[in-house]
Design a protein around this motif. Structure first.
Motif, PDB file in Angstrom:
ATOM      1  N   LEU A 115       0.828  -1.113   0.031  1.00  0.00           N
ATOM      2  CA  LEU A 115      -0.011  -0.007   0.108  1.00  0.00           C
ATOM      3  C   LEU A 115       0.739   1.292   0.104  1.00  0.00           C
ATOM      4  CD1 LEU A 115      -2.956  -0.806   2.473  1.00  0.00           C
ATOM      5  CD2 LEU A 115      -3.050  -0.566  -0.190  1.00  0.00           C
ATOM      6  N   LYS A 116       2.043   1.182   0.703  1.00  0.00           N
ATOM      7  CA  LYS A 116       2.930   2.304   0.615  1.00  0.00           C
ATOM      8  C   LYS A 116       3.243   2.648  -0.631  1.00  0.00           C
ATOM      9  CE  LYS A 116       7.072   4.131   2.899  1.00  0.00           C
ATOM     10  NZ  LYS A 116       7.983   3.798   3.872  1.00  0.00           N
ATOM     11  N   ASN A 117       3.440   1.762  -1.839  1.00  0.00           N
ATOM     12  CA  ASN A 117       3.892   2.092  -3.008  1.00  0.00           C
ATOM     13  C   ASN A 117       2.822   2.676  -3.777  1.00  0.00           C
ATOM     14  OD1 ASN A 117       6.644   1.163  -2.712  1.00  0.00           O
ATOM     15  ND2 ASN A 117       5.946  -1.051  -3.378  1.00  0.00           N
ATOM     16  N   PHE A 118       1.453   2.177  -3.615  1.00  0.00           N
ATOM     17  CA  PHE A 118       0.420   2.605  -4.334  1.00  0.00           C
ATOM     18  C   PHE A 118      -0.409   3.814  -3.787  1.00  0.00           C
ATOM     19  CE2 PHE A 118       1.257  -1.520  -6.286  1.00  0.00           C
ATOM     20  CZ  PHE A 118       0.862  -1.396  -7.396  1.00  0.00           C
ATOM     21  N   ALA A 119      -0.442   4.039  -2.502  1.00  0.00           N
ATOM     22  CA  ALA A 119      -1.454   5.121  -1.607  1.00  0.00           C
ATOM     23  C   ALA A 119      -1.193   6.384  -2.387  1.00  0.00           C
ATOM     24  CB  ALA A 119      -0.727   5.323  -0.261  1.00  0.00           C
ATOM     25  N   PRO A 120       0.138   6.835  -2.830  1.00  0.00           N
ATOM     26  CA  PRO A 120       0.219   8.222  -3.329  1.00  0.00           C
ATOM     27  C   PRO A 120      -0.564   8.317  -4.966  1.00  0.00           C
ATOM     28  CG  PRO A 120       2.266   7.378  -2.684  1.00  0.00           C
ATOM     29  CD  PRO A 120       1.473   6.264  -2.635  1.00  0.00           C
ATOM     30  N   GLN A 121      -0.704   7.074  -5.459  1.00  0.00           N
ATOM     31  CA  GLN A 121      -1.307   7.190  -6.909  1.00  0.00           C
ATOM     32  C   GLN A 121      -2.645   6.970  -6.749  1.00  0.00           C
ATOM     33  OE1 GLN A 121       1.042   4.437  -9.566  1.00  0.00           O
ATOM     34  NE2 GLN A 121       1.934   3.958  -7.691  1.00  0.00           N
ATOM     35  N   LEU A 122      -3.300   6.363  -5.544  1.00  0.00           N
ATOM     36  CA  LEU A 122      -4.736   6.154  -5.287  1.00  0.00           C
ATOM     37  C   LEU A 122      -5.385   7.342  -4.720  1.00  0.00           C
ATOM     38  CD1 LEU A 122      -4.345   2.735  -3.738  1.00  0.00           C
ATOM     39  CD2 LEU A 122      -5.539   3.028  -5.734  1.00  0.00           C
ATOM     40  N   LYS A 123      -5.881   8.259  -5.524  1.00  0.00           N
ATOM     41  CA  LYS A 123      -6.495   9.497  -5.250  1.00  0.00           C
ATOM     42  C   LYS A 123      -7.676   9.425  -4.263  1.00  0.00           C
ATOM     43  CE  LYS A 123      -3.506  11.285  -7.924  1.00  0.00           C
ATOM     44  NZ  LYS A 123      -2.101  11.805  -7.217  1.00  0.00           N
ATOM     45  N   ARG A 124      -8.420   8.196  -4.497  1.00  0.00           N
ATOM     46  CA  ARG A 124      -9.738   8.207  -3.726  1.00  0.00           C
ATOM     47  C   ARG A 124      -9.604   7.161  -2.643  1.00  0.00           C
ATOM     48  NH1 ARG A 124     -14.329   6.745  -7.555  1.00  0.00           N
ATOM     49  NH2 ARG A 124     -15.411   7.018  -5.642  1.00  0.00           N
ATOM     50  N   LYS A 125      -8.285   6.415  -2.472  1.00  0.00           N
ATOM     51  CA  LYS A 125      -7.948   5.840  -1.347  1.00  0.00           C
ATOM     52  C   LYS A 125      -8.868   4.445  -1.385  1.00  0.00           C
ATOM     53  CE  LYS A 125      -4.810   8.592  -0.475  1.00  0.00           C
ATOM     54  NZ  LYS A 125      -3.455   8.493  -1.046  1.00  0.00           N
ATOM     55  N   GLY A 126      -9.549   4.394  -0.280  1.00  0.00           N
ATOM     56  CA  GLY A 126     -10.284   3.058  -0.140  1.00  0.00           C
ATOM     57  C   GLY A 126     -10.655   2.537   1.236  1.00  0.00           C
ATOM     58  N   VAL A 127     -10.943   1.534   1.615  1.00  0.00           N
ATOM     59  CA  VAL A 127     -11.311   0.775   2.867  1.00  0.00           C
ATOM     60  C   VAL A 127     -10.501  -0.275   3.208  1.00  0.00           C
ATOM     61  CG1 VAL A 127     -13.263   0.074   2.165  1.00  0.00           C
ATOM     62  CG2 VAL A 127     -13.194   0.539   4.576  1.00  0.00           C
ATOM     63  N   ILE A 128      -9.899  -0.209   4.533  1.00  0.00           N
ATOM     64  CA  ILE A 128      -9.433  -1.852   4.975  1.00  0.00           C
ATOM     65  C   ILE A 128     -10.742  -2.319   5.627  1.00  0.00           C
ATOM     66  CG2 ILE A 128      -7.576  -2.753   6.086  1.00  0.00           C
ATOM     67  CD1 ILE A 128      -6.724  -0.709   3.814  1.00  0.00           C
ATOM     68  N   HIS A 129     -11.512  -3.486   5.183  1.00  0.00           N
ATOM     69  CA  HIS A 129     -12.504  -3.589   5.566  1.00  0.00           C
ATOM     70  C   HIS A 129     -12.278  -4.772   6.911  1.00  0.00           C
ATOM     71  CE1 HIS A 129     -14.326  -7.902   4.933  1.00  0.00           C
ATOM     72  NE2 HIS A 129     -13.374  -8.116   4.057  1.00  0.00           N
ATOM     73  N   SER A 130     -13.118  -4.972   7.494  1.00  0.00           N
ATOM     74  CA  SER A 130     -13.411  -5.820   8.792  1.00  0.00           C
ATOM     75  C   SER A 130     -11.795  -5.986   9.062  1.00  0.00           C
ATOM     76  CB  SER A 130     -13.421  -7.412   8.142  1.00  0.00           C
ATOM     77  OG  SER A 130     -13.592  -8.349   9.001  1.00  0.00           O
ATOM     78  N   PHE A 131     -11.475  -4.693   9.801  1.00  0.00           N
ATOM     79  CA  PHE A 131     -10.246  -4.562  10.211  1.00  0.00           C
ATOM     80  C   PHE A 131      -9.665  -5.517  11.559  1.00  0.00           C
ATOM     81  CE2 PHE A 131      -6.256  -2.887  11.894  1.00  0.00           C
ATOM     82  CZ  PHE A 131      -5.590  -2.248  10.800  1.00  0.00           C
ATOM     83  N   THR A 132      -9.090  -6.364  11.393  1.00  0.00           N
ATOM     84  CA  THR A 132      -8.581  -7.152  12.537  1.00  0.00           C
ATOM     85  C   THR A 132      -7.160  -7.091  12.828  1.00  0.00           C
ATOM     86  OG1 THR A 132      -8.457  -9.039  11.180  1.00  0.00           O
ATOM     87  CG2 THR A 132     -10.358  -8.660  12.297  1.00  0.00           C
ATOM     88  N   SER A 133      -6.271  -6.246  12.092  1.00  0.00           N
ATOM     89  CA  SER A 133      -4.815  -6.337  11.905  1.00  0.00           C
ATOM     90  C   SER A 133      -4.422  -5.347  13.164  1.00  0.00           C
ATOM     91  CB  SER A 133      -4.300  -5.905  10.488  1.00  0.00           C
ATOM     92  OG  SER A 133      -4.750  -6.494   9.721  1.00  0.00           O
ATOM     93  N   GLY A 134      -3.029  -5.324  13.224  1.00  0.00           N
ATOM     94  CA  GLY A 134      -2.436  -4.697  14.462  1.00  0.00           C
ATOM     95  C   GLY A 134      -2.483  -3.036  14.169  1.00  0.00           C
ATOM     96  N   LEU A 135      -2.303  -2.310  15.429  1.00  0.00           N
ATOM     97  CA  LEU A 135      -2.343  -0.989  15.567  1.00  0.00           C
ATOM     98  C   LEU A 135      -1.605  -0.428  14.601  1.00  0.00           C
ATOM     99  CD1 LEU A 135      -4.137   1.366  16.805  1.00  0.00           C
ATOM    100  CD2 LEU A 135      -2.456   1.263  18.642  1.00  0.00           C
ATOM    101  N   PRO A 136      -0.167  -0.808  14.392  1.00  0.00           N
ATOM    102  CA  PRO A 136       0.667  -0.100  13.603  1.00  0.00           C
ATOM    103  C   PRO A 136       0.054   0.130  12.123  1.00  0.00           C
ATOM    104  CG  PRO A 136       1.813  -1.477  14.876  1.00  0.00           C
ATOM    105  CD  PRO A 136       0.387  -1.574  15.232  1.00  0.00           C
ATOM    106  N   LEU A 137      -0.476  -1.259  11.600  1.00  0.00           N
ATOM    107  CA  LEU A 137      -0.847  -1.039  10.267  1.00  0.00           C
ATOM    108  C   LEU A 137      -2.258  -0.300  10.059  1.00  0.00           C
ATOM    109  CD1 LEU A 137      -0.992  -1.911   7.436  1.00  0.00           C
ATOM    110  CD2 LEU A 137      -2.776  -3.971   8.055  1.00  0.00           C
ATOM    111  N   ALA A 138      -3.215  -0.030  11.355  1.00  0.00           N
ATOM    112  CA  ALA A 138      -4.288   0.686  11.314  1.00  0.00           C
ATOM    113  C   ALA A 138      -3.536   2.192  11.327  1.00  0.00           C
ATOM    114  CB  ALA A 138      -5.056   0.432  12.486  1.00  0.00           C
TER     115      ALA A 138
END
Length: 266
Positions: A150-173
């Protein structure tokens, strides 16, 4: 199981941002939609997961309040072909198709080779960039690789999006929130053993969360054990309000506005 109570009905509209209508086995589609509308659901986004259901999702969007996505889940990454990519590209901005997803990485089940998962995730991210669509991301036990990609693509994703059903760690959040992504919360936040997810919810700005069911999975308490449906969203909204020490009205107002912004609903 908690004593079941009637589903609350609020006086503000709700948007269901993530479910799988074609996977609902216990109810007819019209019944599911009517039950959702009866508790205030204004729009439902049903999510594609496989080359096999891309066209099914498109057909479901013929219903007035149903919108859809196009994408291949990491479980089915090994089924992804150039033809699949072309189909997603062709229909990824079709009428009522609002995002590219469900895409991402799943190292918990490992149904597909991890290198293939990463390659297919990146290919679909490139399509989202090309089409200027937001993304719907699935990530499980893959925090480091999800963040790196995501770090590689986020700058190009003008409309971003959603990390659905978030169950990952706080650093990723925290990374995803800093990049401008939304986080999706569902019935998991009502489960006794999900304090880690509630911790992430507490850290998520109210301006960056959306509500979802992931139906037919992850039915919230007090209906856990039954097939999940969009009609159970009020229990998720109530729990968000409780955890974040907000009013139900605030959660309704912000989650609705956030969903409209995420999917460019007007």
């Amino acid at each position: 199981m908690s004593k079941k109570r009637e589903i609350p009905v609020f006086n503000q509209p709700i948007i269901e941002t993530h479910c799988h209508l074609d996977y609902l086995k216990d109810s007819e589609l019209n019944e599911v939609v009517c039950d959702a509308q009866a508790i205030g659901v204004e729009k439902i986004v049903t999510i594609a997961v496989s080359p096999d259901n891309l066209s099914t999702v498109r057909s479901l969007t013929q219903h007035d309040i149903i919108f859809g996505t196009q994408g291949v889940h990491p479980h089915d990454a090994e089924k992804f072909t150039p033809e699949t990519a072309q189909e997603i590209r062709e229909y990824g901005k079709a009428d009522k198709i609002v995002a590219i997803g469900e895409i991402g990485l799943d190292y918990f089940y490992d149904h597909a080779d991890r290198a293939v998962q990463r390659k297919v995730f990146e290919e679909q991210l490139a399509i989202a960039v090309e089409l200027n669509q937001p993304i719907v991301v699935h990530t499980r036990e893959a925090d480091a690789d999800t963040q790196a990609i995501l770090k590689n693509f986020a700058p190009q994703l003008k409309r971003k999006g959603v990390i659905h059903s978030f169950t990952s760690g706080l650093p990723l959040a925290e990374f995803c929130l800093e990049q401008g992504f939304m986080l999706g919360f569902n019935g998991i936040i009502t489960f006794n053993k999900a304090e880690n997810v509630r911790d992430v919810l507490r850290a998520t700005p109210i301006e960056q969360l959306v509500v979802e069911t992931d139906a037919p999975y992850l039915t919230p308490v007090p209906y856990r054990g039954k097939q999940n449906e969009s009609k159970y969203l009020p229990f998720i909204i109530e729990k968000i309000a409780e955890v974040k020490e907000l009013t139900v009205e605030q959660v309704l107002q912000y989650s609705y506005a956030n969903s409209n912004r995420l999917f460019d609903f007007t």
